[in-house]
Scaffold this motif. Structure first.
Motif, PDB file in Angstrom:
ATOM      1  N   ILE A   4       0.835  -1.198   0.000  1.00 22.11           N
ATOM      2  CA  ILE A   4       0.000   0.000   0.000  1.00 22.11           C
ATOM      3  C   ILE A   4       0.875   1.255   0.000  1.00 22.11           C
ATOM      4  CG2 ILE A   4      -0.263  -0.033   2.508  1.00 22.11           C
ATOM      5  CD1 ILE A   4      -2.773   1.255  -0.148  1.00 22.11           C
ATOM      6  N   ALA A   5       2.045   1.199   0.664  1.00 25.22           N
ATOM      7  CA  ALA A   5       2.950   2.349   0.650  1.00 25.22           C
ATOM      8  C   ALA A   5       3.452   2.630  -0.767  1.00 25.22           C
ATOM      9  CB  ALA A   5       4.125   2.109   1.592  1.00 25.22           C
ATOM     10  N   ASP A   6       3.715   1.576  -1.544  1.00 27.65           N
ATOM     11  CA  ASP A   6       4.129   1.762  -2.945  1.00 27.65           C
ATOM     12  C   ASP A   6       3.025   2.444  -3.752  1.00 27.65           C
ATOM     13  OD1 ASP A   6       6.576   0.463  -2.486  1.00 27.65           O
ATOM     14  OD2 ASP A   6       5.717  -1.508  -2.937  1.00 27.65           O
ATOM     15  N   ILE A   7       1.777   2.021  -3.506  1.00 29.73           N
ATOM     16  CA  ILE A   7       0.636   2.612  -4.214  1.00 29.73           C
ATOM     17  C   ILE A   7       0.528   4.101  -3.893  1.00 29.73           C
ATOM     18  CG2 ILE A   7      -1.876   2.576  -4.459  1.00 29.73           C
ATOM     19  CD1 ILE A   7      -0.543   0.158  -5.719  1.00 29.73           C
ATOM     20  N   ILE A   8       0.685   4.448  -2.612  1.00 28.32           N
ATOM     21  CA  ILE A   8       0.610   5.859  -2.210  1.00 28.32           C
ATOM     22  C   ILE A   8       1.723   6.667  -2.861  1.00 28.32           C
ATOM     23  CG2 ILE A   8       0.867   7.410  -0.223  1.00 28.32           C
ATOM     24  CD1 ILE A   8      -0.577   5.172   1.419  1.00 28.32           C
ATOM     25  N   ARG A   9       2.912   6.109  -2.916  1.00 28.72           N
ATOM     26  CA  ARG A   9       4.023   6.827  -3.565  1.00 28.72           C
ATOM     27  C   ARG A   9       3.740   7.053  -5.047  1.00 28.72           C
ATOM     28  NH1 ARG A   9       7.042   3.040  -0.166  1.00 28.72           N
ATOM     29  NH2 ARG A   9       7.916   4.207   1.600  1.00 28.72           N
ATOM     30  N   ARG A  10       3.104   6.078  -5.674  1.00 24.81           N
ATOM     31  CA  ARG A  10       2.769   6.240  -7.088  1.00 24.81           C
ATOM     32  C   ARG A  10       1.729   7.341  -7.277  1.00 24.81           C
ATOM     33  NH1 ARG A  10       1.342   1.085  -8.729  1.00 24.81           N
ATOM     34  NH2 ARG A  10      -0.884   1.503  -8.860  1.00 24.81           N
ATOM     35  N   HIS A  11       0.726   7.385  -6.384  1.00 28.93           N
ATOM     36  CA  HIS A  11      -0.252   8.475  -6.459  1.00 28.93           C
ATOM     37  C   HIS A  11       0.445   9.824  -6.285  1.00 28.93           C
ATOM     38  CE1 HIS A  11      -3.563   5.780  -6.726  1.00 28.93           C
ATOM     39  NE2 HIS A  11      -3.616   5.424  -5.451  1.00 28.93           N
ATOM     40  N   ASP A  36       5.516  11.599   2.081  1.00 28.68           N
ATOM     41  CA  ASP A  36       6.605  12.116   2.915  1.00 28.68           C
ATOM     42  C   ASP A  36       6.453  11.648   4.363  1.00 28.68           C
ATOM     43  OD1 ASP A  36       7.555  13.433   0.677  1.00 28.68           O
ATOM     44  OD2 ASP A  36       6.666  15.375   1.221  1.00 28.68           O
ATOM     45  N   LEU A  37       5.213  11.597   4.848  1.00 26.67           N
ATOM     46  CA  LEU A  37       4.949  11.137   6.215  1.00 26.67           C
ATOM     47  C   LEU A  37       5.389   9.684   6.392  1.00 26.67           C
ATOM     48  CD1 LEU A  37       1.690  11.831   8.213  1.00 26.67           C
ATOM     49  CD2 LEU A  37       2.612   9.524   8.101  1.00 26.67           C
ATOM     50  N   ILE A  38       5.096   8.852   5.398  1.00 27.58           N
ATOM     51  CA  ILE A  38       5.499   7.441   5.464  1.00 27.58           C
ATOM     52  C   ILE A  38       7.019   7.330   5.563  1.00 27.58           C
ATOM     53  CG2 ILE A  38       5.585   5.285   4.139  1.00 27.58           C
ATOM     54  CD1 ILE A  38       2.809   6.037   3.015  1.00 27.58           C
ATOM     55  N   ASP A  39       7.729   8.116   4.761  1.00 26.13           N
ATOM     56  CA  ASP A  39       9.193   8.083   4.802  1.00 26.13           C
ATOM     57  C   ASP A  39       9.717   8.596   6.148  1.00 26.13           C
ATOM     58  OD1 ASP A  39       9.248   7.110   2.229  1.00 26.13           O
ATOM     59  OD2 ASP A  39       9.566   9.080   1.301  1.00 26.13           O
TER      60      ASP A  39
END
Length: 548
Positions: A4-11, A36-39
Motif C-alpha cells: 500500500i505504501a508503494d501505491i501511495i508513492r505512485r499516487h 513524505d509522512l510514510i518516509d
C-alpha cells in the motif's frame, strides 16, 4: 508485488496535490504529504531499532491522525491497531498475544495502555500532531533506541503488514496475521467491487482497529487515490453535518449506524436532498431489507451490502445497477472463489444449504499459533467461514445464519435471522434480534430483544400472536425483552450468544428446577404424553406442569 505504501508513492508522483485525508476547517493532507509522512515514520522507527516485521501497536482516537499513523507504520513495519477503550487486563492480553514490540500512542490519548506498556517493558512511541491546520499531519518523537534494526528499509509484499483479532472477547479471539501482499489483494478487490476512483470521497464510521474501517474504508480509498473523512465519534448530527459540507460520494458503516441514519433522515431533509452520494455501504452484519430499501429511496442511490470477515475481508457484495440485484442476498463474489460445503467436506450444488467456504491462500494463511483452529477451518485450501448459506442458480449467495448461532430447541433447529425477519414485519417493531437462552430440559429456548417504535406499546402476547401463523410454533420466542437499545460490541455488531447475559436470562432456565410433584392425577392421555416426552428428552420423568 507492491504494498500500500508503494501505491501511495505512485499516487504522489502522478497527482501530488490530490487530497488523501480531509476534515472540516483544515487543509487536506495530500498524497505527496502522506508519502513524505510514510518516509518520515520509517526514519523514526528505524532509528529507534524497529523495522520490517516488527509489530507496532497504534493507539489513538478514530480520526485522520490515527489513520495517518497506521498508514505510516505499514510503510516500514507491521501495524497492530489497538482499541484505546480496552481495560488494563484486556490490554495486557492483547499486547502479549499480538507479540507487540512497541506502542505508538497519540500524545493526547488518555489510555491505560501507557501503564500496561510499562509493566510489559514495551517502549512508548509518542505521536505528535505537528500542524493542527493540516488534516492528520503527525510525527513520532525521537526516542531511545532499543538496538540495531534487524530489517530496516521499506516493507515488501511478503513481510507481515497487519495483525488483527477476530470478533469476540479479547481472551477468546483468534490472531489473524496479514502480509502486505495479502492486504493489497484485499483492498484491491474492495476498490474494484465499489468502482472507486480518485474522485471518490469516503466517510468512515467504523473504528480504525477493525477490518471494516481499515480495509473497506481506509485501504480501498488509498488504493484508488481517493480521499477519506474520519468521524471520531458517531452521532447523527455529526454525520449529517459532514454529509452537508464534505462533498461525500459514499459512506460505510455497520447496520446499527444505518438504522440511526435512517431514523434521523426526516429531520435533515434539506441535506438529504442536496447530497451527492454515489452509494452507501453496509457490512459487519446484515442490514434489514426494509431499512435498506427505504435508505435507497431516501438517498436515491444503491445500498451495497457486503459479506466480509476479518480473515477474508470482502467475500461478496451486491452489484451496482443496472445489474440484477436480489434483495435478501449478499450478492455475487467480489473476486474470491466461493463454495458451499457439507459436514463431510463435500462441495454442494446450487440450491443446497451448507457452510460457506472460500479459497483463501491469497488473503489468509491461517490463525497464528492455533493449529487446532486451523485444522478445523482450513480444508484442502478452503476456509470454513462458520456461516450457513445457499447459492441460487445465478450465483447469488444468501446467508441463512451463523452455524454457531443456530438455536437447538430440543432437537429442533431454528435460524435466528428467520425469526428476526418475521418480527421486523410487525409495523411497530423498529429492530429485533433473536437469541438463545438456556433451558433445563430442551437445552436452549428461543428469546428475542425488540425495540418498539416510538409511542407504541408492545407486549409478549401481542408479539407472539403476530408470529403465530408466520412461523412454526417451535420457532416463536417464549421470552421477549422490550428495550430501547440492543447491546452491541465496539464494532457495532450484536453477539447473539451474549445477549442472554446482557439481559440477565442466564440463571432462571440454565439449571434444572427442583422436582415439583404433580398437583393432581394425570389422565390416561396425559400419562401417555408424559412417557413420550420423557423418552424423547432422555429424562426419568416429565411432570404435568413442565414448561418446554
Amino acid at each position: 508485488m507492491e504494498t500500500i505504501a508503494d501505491i501511495i508513492r505512485r499516487h504522489a508522483q502522478i497527482a501530488p496535490d490530490s487530497p488523501a485525508f480531509v476534515d472540516a476547517g483544515q487543509v487536506p493532507l495530500t498524497y505527496q504529504a502522506l508519502s513524505d509522512l510514510i518516509d518520515r515514520v520509517q526514519m523514526r522507527l528505524n532509528a529507534m531499532g524497529f523495522g520490517r516485521g516488527d509489530r507496532i501497536a497504534t493507539v489513538g482516537p478514530n480520526d485522520a491522525a490515527t489513520a495517518a499513523l497506521v498508514t505510516g507504520v505499514m510503510g516500514c513495519a507491521a501495524v497492530v491497531p489497538t482499541n484505546p477503550g480496552l481495560s488494563v487486563g484486556e490490554l495486557a492480553i492483547y499486547l502479549r498475544d499480538q507479540k507487540v514490540r512497541a506502542v505508538a500512542i497519540d500524545t493526547a490519548t488518555d489510555s491505560p495502555v501507557r501503564m500496561v506498556a510499562g509493566e510489559l517493558g514495551l517502549p512508548l512511541l509518542e505521536v505528535e500532531r505537528i500542524d493542527n491546520g493540516v488534516t492528520g499531519l503527525i510525527d513520532i518523537r525521537p526516542g531511545t533506541s532499543v538496538g540495531k534494526t534487524r530489517r530496516p528499509g521499506r516493507t515488501q509484499a511478503d513481510d507481515l503488514g497487519m495483525v488483527l483479532l477476530t470478533s469476540g472477547t479479547t481472551s477468546h479471539s483468534k490472531v489473524v496475521p496479514i502480509t502486505h501482499g495479502q492486504l493489497l489483494t484485499r483492498i484491491a478487490r474492495l476498490a474494484g467491487a465499489f468502482g472507486l476512483t480518485a474522485t471518490d470521497r469516503c466517510l468512515n464510521l467504523m473504528p480504525l482497529f477493525h477490518a471494516h474501517g481499515l480495509h473497506a474504508a481506509l485501504g480501498s480509498t488509498l488504493y484508488a487515490g481517493g480521499s477519506i473523512v474520519m468521524l471520531p465519534e458517531f452521532s447523527t448530527a455529526a454525520f449529517y453535518l459532514r454529509l452537508k459540507t464534505m462533498a461525500l460520494t459514499w459512506y460505510t458503516g455497520s447496520y446499527t449506524f444505518h438504522h440511526r441514519i435512517h431514523a434521523a433522515a426526516p429531520d435533515h431533509a434539506a441535506i438529504v436532498k442536496n447530497a451527492r452520494l454515489r452509494f452507501l455501504r453496509a457490512a459487519s452484519g446484515q442490514l434489514d431489507a426494509k431499512i435498506a430499501s427505504e435508505l435507497e429511496t431516501i438517498f436515491r442511490v444503491p445500498v451495497i451490502q457486503t459479506y466480509s470477515s476479518t480473515e477474508l475481508s470482502c467475500v461478496c457484495c451486491t452489484p451496482f445497477p443496472p445489474a440484477v440485484r436480489k434483495p435478501g442476498t449478499v450478492g455475487l463474489s467480489a473476486g474470491a472463489e466461493i463454495g458451499i460445503m457439507d459436514a463431510d467436506n463435500r462441495l454442494l450444488p446450487a440450491g443446497e444449504r451448507g457452510e460457506v467456504v472460500v479459497r483463501s491462500g491469497d488473503i489468509f494463511s491461517g490463525y497464528e499459533n492455533d493449529p487446532a483452529a486451523n485444522a478445523q477451518c482450513l480444508v484442502d485450501g478452503w476456509f470454513r467461514t462458520g456461516d450457513e448459506g445457499v447459492f441460487d442458480e445465478d450465483g447469488y449467495l444468501t446467508l441463512t445464519g451463523r452455524i454457531k448461532d443456530i438455536i437447538n430447541r430440543g432437537g429442533e433447529k431454528i435460524t435466528p435471522s428467520e425469526v428476526d425477519d418475521a418480527l421486523m414485519d410487525h409495523p411497530d417493531v423498529t429492530d429485533a434480534v433473536t437469541f438463545p437462552i438456556p433451558h433445563a430440559t430442551l437445552g436452549q429456548e428461543v428469546a428475542a430483544a425488540v425495540i418498539p417504535a416510538k409511542g407504541t406499546d408492545l407486549t409478549d402476547e401481542t408479539l407472539a400472536h403476530f408470529l403465530r401463523g408466520r412461523l412454526a410454533p417451535f420457532k416463536v420466542p417464549r421470552r421477549f425483552v422490550i428495550v430501547d437499545k440492543i447491546p452491541t460490541g465496539h464494532t457495532g455488531k450484536v453477539s447473539r450468544q451474549r445477549l442472554n447475559e446482557a439481559f440477565g436470562l442466564v440463571t432462571d432456565a440454565a439449571t434444572r428446577r427442583e422436582r415439583v410433584e404433580d398437583d393432581r392425577p394425570a389422565t390416561p392421555l396425559e400419562t401417555r404424553l408424559q412417557k413420550l416426552w420423557a423418552e424423547i428428552l432422555g429424562l426419568d420423568r416429565v411432570g404435568l406442569n413442565e414448561d418446554f
